[in-house]
Design a protein around this motif. Sequence first.
Motif, PDB file in Angstrom:
ATOM      1  N   LEU A 104     105.957  75.581  49.268  1.00  0.00           N
ATOM      2  CA  LEU A 104     107.178  76.152  49.434  1.00  0.00           C
ATOM      3  C   LEU A 104     107.866  74.961  49.438  1.00  0.00           C
ATOM      4  CD1 LEU A 104     106.748  79.573  50.961  1.00  0.00           C
ATOM      5  CD2 LEU A 104     106.715  79.280  48.247  1.00  0.00           C
ATOM      6  N   ILE A 105     108.251  74.386  50.301  1.00  0.00           N
ATOM      7  CA  ILE A 105     108.801  72.998  50.338  1.00  0.00           C
ATOM      8  C   ILE A 105     108.284  72.309  50.760  1.00  0.00           C
ATOM      9  CG2 ILE A 105     110.870  72.457  52.101  1.00  0.00           C
ATOM     10  CD1 ILE A 105     110.827  75.325  53.292  1.00  0.00           C
ATOM     11  N   PRO A 106     107.698  71.237  49.240  1.00  0.00           N
ATOM     12  CA  PRO A 106     107.552  69.652  49.547  1.00  0.00           C
ATOM     13  C   PRO A 106     108.019  68.321  50.059  1.00  0.00           C
ATOM     14  CG  PRO A 106     108.206  70.892  46.931  1.00  0.00           C
ATOM     15  CD  PRO A 106     108.640  71.291  48.006  1.00  0.00           C
ATOM     16  N   ASP A 107     107.411  67.748  50.432  1.00  0.00           N
ATOM     17  CA  ASP A 107     107.650  66.624  51.653  1.00  0.00           C
ATOM     18  C   ASP A 107     108.819  66.302  51.385  1.00  0.00           C
ATOM     19  OD1 ASP A 107     104.955  67.378  53.600  1.00  0.00           O
ATOM     20  OD2 ASP A 107     103.987  65.288  51.854  1.00  0.00           O
ATOM     21  N   ASN A 108     109.760  65.892  52.676  1.00  0.00           N
ATOM     22  CA  ASN A 108     111.405  65.232  52.251  1.00  0.00           C
ATOM     23  C   ASN A 108     112.071  66.299  51.561  1.00  0.00           C
ATOM     24  OD1 ASN A 108     109.877  63.153  54.380  1.00  0.00           O
ATOM     25  ND2 ASN A 108     108.518  62.349  52.730  1.00  0.00           N
ATOM     26  N   THR A 109     111.455  66.956  50.679  1.00  0.00           N
ATOM     27  CA  THR A 109     112.395  67.750  50.294  1.00  0.00           C
ATOM     28  C   THR A 109     112.898  69.082  50.954  1.00  0.00           C
ATOM     29  OG1 THR A 109     110.853  69.737  49.289  1.00  0.00           O
ATOM     30  CG2 THR A 109     111.076  67.494  48.545  1.00  0.00           C
ATOM     31  N   ALA A 110     112.853  69.374  51.805  1.00  0.00           N
ATOM     32  CA  ALA A 110     113.823  70.156  52.723  1.00  0.00           C
ATOM     33  C   ALA A 110     115.527  69.902  53.124  1.00  0.00           C
ATOM     34  CB  ALA A 110     113.355  70.315  54.714  1.00  0.00           C
ATOM     35  N   ALA A 111     116.455  68.897  53.041  1.00  0.00           N
ATOM     36  CA  ALA A 111     117.355  68.537  53.135  1.00  0.00           C
ATOM     37  C   ALA A 111     117.843  69.301  51.686  1.00  0.00           C
ATOM     38  CB  ALA A 111     117.399  67.307  54.014  1.00  0.00           C
ATOM     39  N   LEU A 112     117.036  68.603  50.819  1.00  0.00           N
ATOM     40  CA  LEU A 112     117.673  68.591  49.539  1.00  0.00           C
ATOM     41  C   LEU A 112     117.507  70.234  48.805  1.00  0.00           C
ATOM     42  CD1 LEU A 112     115.840  66.025  47.884  1.00  0.00           C
ATOM     43  CD2 LEU A 112     118.469  66.216  48.481  1.00  0.00           C
ATOM     44  N   GLN A 113     116.692  71.262  49.282  1.00  0.00           N
ATOM     45  CA  GLN A 113     116.724  72.250  49.226  1.00  0.00           C
ATOM     46  C   GLN A 113     117.452  72.894  50.169  1.00  0.00           C
ATOM     47  OE1 GLN A 113     113.011  74.987  48.719  1.00  0.00           O
ATOM     48  NE2 GLN A 113     111.452  72.714  48.486  1.00  0.00           N
ATOM     49  N   SER A 114     118.107  72.901  51.108  1.00  0.00           N
ATOM     50  CA  SER A 114     119.061  73.681  51.878  1.00  0.00           C
ATOM     51  C   SER A 114     120.179  72.834  51.112  1.00  0.00           C
ATOM     52  CB  SER A 114     118.965  72.922  53.403  1.00  0.00           C
ATOM     53  OG  SER A 114     119.636  73.491  53.820  1.00  0.00           O
ATOM     54  N   GLY A 115     120.967  71.798  50.783  1.00  0.00           N
ATOM     55  CA  GLY A 115     121.964  71.855  49.802  1.00  0.00           C
ATOM     56  C   GLY A 115     122.245  72.593  48.934  1.00  0.00           C
ATOM     57  N   PHE A 116     120.802  72.372  48.109  1.00  0.00           N
ATOM     58  CA  PHE A 116     120.839  73.588  46.313  1.00  0.00           C
ATOM     59  C   PHE A 116     121.330  74.477  47.442  1.00  0.00           C
ATOM     60  CE2 PHE A 116     118.938  76.046  43.711  1.00  0.00           C
ATOM     61  CZ  PHE A 116     119.007  75.947  42.784  1.00  0.00           C
TER      62      PHE A 116
END
Length: 252
Positions: A104-116
């Motif tokens: 659901l949250i691929p590596d190193n995308t948590a910040a980007l997904q949160s920002g989206f």
Amino acid sequence: MTEPIILYDIPGKNPKYTAWSPSTWKTRYGLAYKGLPFKTEWVEYPDIESLCKKLGAPPTWKNDDGSPLYTLPVIYDPSTKTVVEESFKIAKYLDKTYPNTPRLIPDNTAALQSGFRMGFELNVTEPLWDLVVLAACNNLNPRSQEFFRRTREANGKKLETYASPGEVHDMALKKVETGLKKVSQWFDHNDGTGPFVMGDIISHADFALAGRLMWGKVVWGEDSEDWRAIMGFENGRWERYMKALEKYEVLT
């Protein structure tokens, strides 16, 4: 996994979609996407706090007066005897605990997904709330309906005034259209690699967005003018988007 995960959710009256909450839809989509067996336990609004305290799920927010606010989704995973609250935390837990399922949250995308998610909430959810809030209240069972109206009207503003028919409603719908147009422009930076936030990769960010749209679909009804209008924005982009995720609309 020997037993299904329990998803605690708030029931509505739509005969096709009992699940209506945009917050719990994020987790419902995610569990289905990962192919994890789960079952729903329905909880009326007035019972959420006592349930969370019983399970040991901490509050996720604070009320305006500073008191703790307990919200759903919450899951209980009997395989690990773990309780997790809040959809983003749940997504992280599911990825970590079940690494052989789609991420659901691929590596190193948590910040980007949160920002989206934050950008989408600001541009779309705030005006969508005005359009949806009364229908959301009317979709609830009596105990939850009373609780919802009382707590949402604590600021002195009646639910009926948020998007009353006429100019107020039309302005709110226009703001939703403007917000979705901005989100559509973000998607266009993927240069046609796929219909999702990450191009051809589905992620939690998609379920956050789709969950908000499901909110309107369920409480208004699929034949409503507002739902048809939103599905027509951007030359039908959002209708195609929801169709692409339809297979994960699991109602167990």
